[in-house]
Design a protein around this motif. Structure first.
Motif, PDB file in Angstrom:
ATOM      1  N   TYR A 374       0.848  -1.185   0.000  1.00 20.76           N
ATOM      2  CA  TYR A 374       0.000   0.000   0.000  1.00 20.76           C
ATOM      3  C   TYR A 374       0.884   1.235   0.000  1.00 20.76           C
ATOM      4  CZ  TYR A 374      -4.085  -2.887   1.052  1.00 20.76           C
ATOM      5  OH  TYR A 374      -5.097  -3.810   0.987  1.00 20.76           O
ATOM      6  N   VAL A 384      -4.607   6.625  -1.271  1.00 21.17           N
ATOM      7  CA  VAL A 384      -4.104   5.341  -0.799  1.00 21.17           C
ATOM      8  C   VAL A 384      -4.178   4.403  -1.989  1.00 21.17           C
ATOM      9  CG1 VAL A 384      -4.372   3.423   0.801  1.00 21.17           C
ATOM     10  CG2 VAL A 384      -4.978   5.736   1.538  1.00 21.17           C
ATOM     11  N   ARG A 386      -3.068   0.572  -3.823  1.00 23.79           N
ATOM     12  CA  ARG A 386      -2.745  -0.828  -3.536  1.00 23.79           C
ATOM     13  C   ARG A 386      -2.173  -1.447  -4.809  1.00 23.79           C
ATOM     14  NH1 ARG A 386      -7.438  -2.959  -0.767  1.00 23.79           N
ATOM     15  NH2 ARG A 386      -8.530  -2.669  -2.741  1.00 23.79           N
TER      16      ARG A 386
END
Length: 395
Positions: A374, A384, A386
């Motif tokens: 992440y 954020v 991933r």
């Protein structure tokens, strides 16, 4: 001699040999190897947006169950759910000094969070007369996760100075439950020399008990001329810290000036040289300090020139990405990308630059409980992200 960055290693060899005619050959050889490294096959990954709309997110920590605590530089702590929902700011946070490079920085949870629900965070704390400094706070996350209770500042960088630069600052819990906190040296000429002073905590790694008191077995404990919390010194601006799995050793990355960003493995009582030695130069281009080596001062494990602006550091222990287990991942600010380093016997044996087409500064990198990486992107509309195994791309 520990490994150094490829181009500067070649240039350093030329200087030692004092053979000016070797410069072009050595430089070409270094560049050839760098291109060869970059050409190695990479696992296919896709970049997935978990959450967006965060204002300059700085630090990320996972809670049991997969939710994330994310700090925003302006002073807000947010809760981000696995499906990307961003909470209202968690209440109870202290006021931060968000001028310049100041603000709310790292966040970490207690190793015993399941029992005590303690959350630790670092921030720039103002003092009287325009001074400020890095501080470590701690509070108990309420059962509903909407507020921090019993918030206390349990450690302060000392003394405070009037500067808006170089605060550090990362938190890393060691296997014994003690924690390391990294600090900056506040940048300006009159402050940077304090990195070498043992009676101040600028440009240091400090090692603390969970309540913020100095660990009793620190290397300078009992010395009247030294701060008992100091673990290592001679640092510039450490913005990444992680514990190596299996060994429990601390590793850090710190910003150099114009070149000379460093990967270090700080050891008790050792001096890492700033500002006496560095592989960088002043931003003006002028020579800095006394050179690249000096007796009694440690060499970096690795360094970058030109600077990548390293921020965030994690050892990857999962198996989601073929060939990446055991790699070190570092975020890049000055060169926006994710840097992957392979280690062997404590040395960097391969560097691979990833996500260079993302076009976003990476402030932090963490491994999630799902075994995926992440990232936090550093912008007014920060995200954020991933990394998912599979077809390369971004969303």
């Amino acid at each position: 001699m520990r490994q150094r960055s490829l181009t500067r290693t070649a240039m350093g060899a030329v200087a030692v040999c004092a053979l000016a005619g070797m410069v072009a050959t050595a430089f070409a050889a270094a560049q050839t190897r760098a291109r060869s490294d970059a050409a190695k096959p990479q696992p296919a990954v896709s970049v997935e947006t978990v959450a967006d709309g965060l204002e300059r997110p700085w630090g990320l920590a996972f809670l049991p169950g997969g939710r994330m605590l994310v700090t925003e530089k302006a002073g807000r702590l947010r809760l981000v759910s696995p499906d990307g929902k961003v909470s209202a700011p968690v209440t109870g946070m202290p006021k931060v000094d968000a001028r310049g490079q100041g603000g709310l920085f790292d966040v970490a949870i207690s190793p015993d969070f399941g029992k005590n629900r303690l959350v630790y965070f670092t921030f720039a704390e103002a003092g009287e007369g325009g001074v400020n400094g890095t501080a470590l706070g701690r509070g108990r996350l309420a059962d509903n996760a909407a507020r921090l209770e019993d918030v206390q500042v349990i450690w302060r960088q000392s003394p405070k100075y009037a500067s808006t630069k170089h605060f550090g600052s990362r938190i890393a819990f060691a296997p014994d439950g003690r924690l390391f906190v990294t600090t900056g040296e506040r940048s300006d000429d009159q402050f940077r020399v304090k990195s070498q002073a043992l009676d101040e905590t600028l440009g240091k790694v400090v090692r603390l008990e969970p309540d913020g008191t100095p660990a009793a077995d620190n290397p300078f404990a009992g010395r009247p001329d030294a701060k008992p919390e100091i673990w290592s010194y001679g640092h510039r601006n450490i913005q990444g810290a992680a514990i190596e799995p299996g060994t429990g050793r601390l590793w850090t990355v710190e910003h150099g000036p114009r070149g000379g960003d460093e990967l270090n493995r700080p050891e008790a009582g050792k001096n890492y040289g700033w500002p006496v030695i560095s592989y960088g130069r002043e931003y003006s281009g002028a020579k800095l300090g006394e050179g690249t080596e000096k007796e009694g001062m440690e060499q970096p494990v690795y360094y970058w020139d030109p600077s990548i602006g390293p921020s965030g550091l994690v050892f990857y222990t999962g198996d989601a990405y073929p060939g990446w287990q055991g790699s070190v991942f570092v975020g890049g600010l000055a060169i926006p990308m994710l840097d992957r380093l392979e280690l062997a016997d404590g040395k960097v044996v391969h560097e691979e630059r990833l996500l260079e087409d993302l076009g976003e500064r990476i402030r932090d990198v963490r491994q999630g409980p799902d075994g995926l990486l992440y990232l936090l992107t550093d912008s007014d509309d920060g995200r954020v992200l991933r990394l998912k195994p599979g077809k390369a791309g971004k969303s």
